[in-house]
Design an enzyme around this catalytic site. Structure first.
Site, PDB file in Angstrom:
ATOM      1  N   ASP A 260     -10.275   1.153  -4.562  1.00 24.15           N
ATOM      2  CA  ASP A 260     -10.550   2.762  -4.315  1.00 24.15           C
ATOM      3  C   ASP A 260     -11.019   3.246  -5.643  1.00 24.15           C
ATOM      4  O   ASP A 260     -11.188   4.525  -5.779  1.00 24.15           O
ATOM      5  CB  ASP A 260      -8.874   3.305  -4.202  1.00 24.15           C
ATOM      6  CG  ASP A 260      -8.654   2.895  -2.730  1.00 24.15           C
ATOM      7  OD1 ASP A 260      -9.313   2.690  -2.052  1.00 24.15           O
ATOM      8  OD2 ASP A 260      -7.300   2.696  -2.769  1.00 24.15           O
TER       9      ASP A 260
ATOM     10  N   ASP B 238       0.672  -1.258   0.093  1.00 21.58           N
ATOM     11  CA  ASP B 238       0.133   0.062  -0.007  1.00 21.58           C
ATOM     12  C   ASP B 238       0.853   1.280   0.065  1.00 21.58           C
ATOM     13  O   ASP B 238       1.790   1.485   0.884  1.00 21.58           O
ATOM     14  CB  ASP B 238      -0.854   0.042   1.195  1.00 21.58           C
ATOM     15  CG  ASP B 238      -2.050   1.004   1.378  1.00 21.58           C
ATOM     16  OD1 ASP B 238      -2.779   1.105   0.375  1.00 21.58           O
ATOM     17  OD2 ASP B 238      -1.779   2.057   2.283  1.00 21.58           O
TER      18      ASP B 238
END
Length: 560
Positions: free
Chosen positions: A331, A200
């Site tokens: 996302d 991430d």
């Protein structure tokens, strides 16, 4: 000849745990629920499952705020459940990649609790603490979730950095003790048997140690600051150290999520001889339609811009690195709503077209849960129906600026993260078969039509088309290794390219428009045409002259 790494021939399926399958009726997807659906994922032909965070978390940012890296969130199950999941995945011949979130932790992580307890704490420098300047924050950087990137701590009278939520303090990678603790945690998971990591915002971990102010745009209170933490001064050093100390000892797949990364940096991150990562997620194509307010502007986009970006990465990393191929994730909005056409007339056909366009390229394709059945964006009636922290913070900021409600909701419908997070649509029963309880986020109302059961019962469904594309990658060397060449670069309706490997050539043609298009590919010479795959089952083309394409038609031809 060097053997091709397994991840170059693989297709990855991303599971977003909260929204995948709920086994116990609490409205939240869980690990036992994933185990129940492994045969479904295997049927699709998937090689690797990427599991978004399941670690212990207070859940401020849906699990990306980790309280304990070596424990499982209660809502998702137990470590025994996880061990069984891993075993069951491996027994089916698939692999598991975990999310690695090490730019930040939760503010409830024991490291941070200790760090903020005293300015003299041994863990103080595990995080980034600064004194204020002239009564304000240490820099004028904005958080990615709105507001300042700094939070004042009254106990120690200093600010800590949080590039995301204030409950997600950034780790200080300058501290070698912190790095060693992270490496030990990674080894713990790899020793358990996981097969790699999706990392991430990994290109945020090295900050410019001068901590300068950024340029504030008119109408804003804070500056982006991204040029001081994206692809920072020690990022390659840190990743090479991670490789040497951890990854080099295991047969892993690694992909770095890297907002703001360009092709030249991408080569550095993924070149095999540099020993950093296998591939990166860039966001250039995800930025199409961005405007003055970033993604919330949700402007129109041009196919020529999409082709330019995809081609730049295909060419740039050819023989010099490796591409990850994706249209959407947890996302991003649903691809059929973003780049295709989600009205019922064209939804399935445009979903197949988009799949053809992406899976025909060189790299490792990623399928986000529900993409394989053509799930769409959702338009909930009110802001109260939304859960995403980024969306809610942005809405609050815009409301304070006096922006009209309808304008804000249009932007959220187009680009909000909850579009991807509505529960997986398994069947046409209540809550789409996701849960027997009340789902944590409402189900998209179109689940009666769009669901897994309907897809599996229809041999012409989007699901079986994805399955065919995945099978093609497993058996066709040109799909895996072939070089990419763009055709019709200035065409705003048709995306066409070739893949060439040794004496073999594939032609991939995709009509991105809702109208009939006719194109000629005679520049490829006199060749025999053999149809490999098409979303127009009844059509056959035996010539490259005056090829008529119906709305959203796509095909892959072998040319000999």
């Amino acid at each position: 000849m060097t053997q091709t790494p397994w991840w170059k021939k693989s297709v990855v399926y991303q599971i977003y745990p909260r929204s995948f399958n709920d086994s116990n009726g609490d409205g939240i997807g869980d690990i036992p629920g994933m185990i129940q659906k492994l045969d479904y994922i295997k049927e699709l032909g998937i090689d690797v499952i990427w599991l978004s965070p399941v670690y212990d978390s207070p859940n401020d940012d849906n699990g990306y705020d980790i309280r304990d890296y070596q424990a499982i969130m209660d809502e998702f199950g137990t470590m025994e459940d996880f061990d069984l999941l891993l075993q069951q995945i491996h027994e089916r011949g698939m692999k598991l990649v975990m999310d690695l979130v090490v730019n930040h932790t939760s503010d409830e992580h024991e490291w941070f609790i200790e760090s903020r307890s005293s300015a003299k704490s041994p863990k103080r420098d595990y995080y980034i603490w600064k004194k204020g300047i002239d009564g304000r924050e240490p820099t004028n950087w904005a958080s990615n979730f709105g507001g300042s990137a700094w939070e004042y701590d009254e106990n120690t009278e200093e600010y800590y950095l949080h590039l995301f939520s204030k409950k997600q303090p950034d780790l200080n990678w300058e501290n070698p003790l912190l790095r060693e603790d992270i490496y030990e945690m990674m080894k713990w998971w790899l020793d358990k048997g996981v097969d790699g990591f999706r990392m991430d915002v990994i290109n945020f971990i090295s900050k410019d140690q001068r901590y300068p102010d950024g340029e504030v745009k008119p109408g804003n209170k804070y500056a982006s600051g991204s040029s001081y933490f994206r692809n920072g001064p020690r990022i390659h050093e840190f990743l090479q150290e991670m490789y040497t100390k951890v990854l080099s000892h295991y047969d892993t797949m690694t992909v770095g999520e890297m907002p703001g990364v360009g092709v030249e940096e991408g080569k550095l991150y993924t070149a095999e001889e540099r020993k950093e990562l296998n591939m990166v997620f860039h966001f250039e194509h995800m930025g199409l339609g961005d405007g003055e307010h970033g993604k919330w502007s949700a402007l129109s986009w041009k196919l020529t811009d999409l082709k330019r970006i995809m081609t730049k990465w295909q060419k740039g990393l050819d023989q010099k690195g490796w591409n990850s191929l994706y249209w959407n994730n947890h996302d991003q909005p649903r691809v059929v709503s973003r780049f295709g056409n989600d009205n019922e007339k064209f939804r399935e056909k445009s979903a197949k077209m988009l799949a053809t366009c992406l899976h025909g390229m060189k790299g490792t394709p990623y399928v986000y849960q529900g993409e394989e059945i053509g799930m769409t964006n959702v338009a909930f009636p009110t802001i109260e129906d939304y859960e995403d922290i980024e969306t809610l913070n942005w809405y609050k900021e815009q409301k304070e600026k006096g922006i009209e409600e309808a304008e804000m909701m249009r932007a959220i419908y187009a680009r909000g993260r909850d579009n991807a997070r509505t529960p997986m649509q398994w069947n046409d029963s209540k809550h789409a078969g996701f849960t027997t309880g009340v789902p944590w986020l409402q189900v998209n109302p179109n689940y009666k039509r769009i669901n897994v059961t309907n897809s599996l019962n229809d041999p012409h469904s989007v699901f079986y088309y994805y399955k065919s594309l995945i099978e093609l990658r497993k058996k066709d060397e040109t799909i895996v290794h072939g070089s990419y060449h763009l055709l019709l670069p200035d065409d705003e309706d048709v995306y066409a390219y070739t893949r060439t490997y040794k004496d073999d050539m594939l032609l991939i043609v995709c009509n991105f428009s809702s109208s009939v298009q006719t194109r000629s590919f005679s520049e490829l010479g006199e060749r025999k045409v053999d149809r490999i795959l098409s979303n127009e089952d009844s059509k056959q083309t035996y010539s490259l002259e005056n090829v008529e394409l119906s709305p959203y038609e796509a095909f892959i031809y072998r040319l000999t």
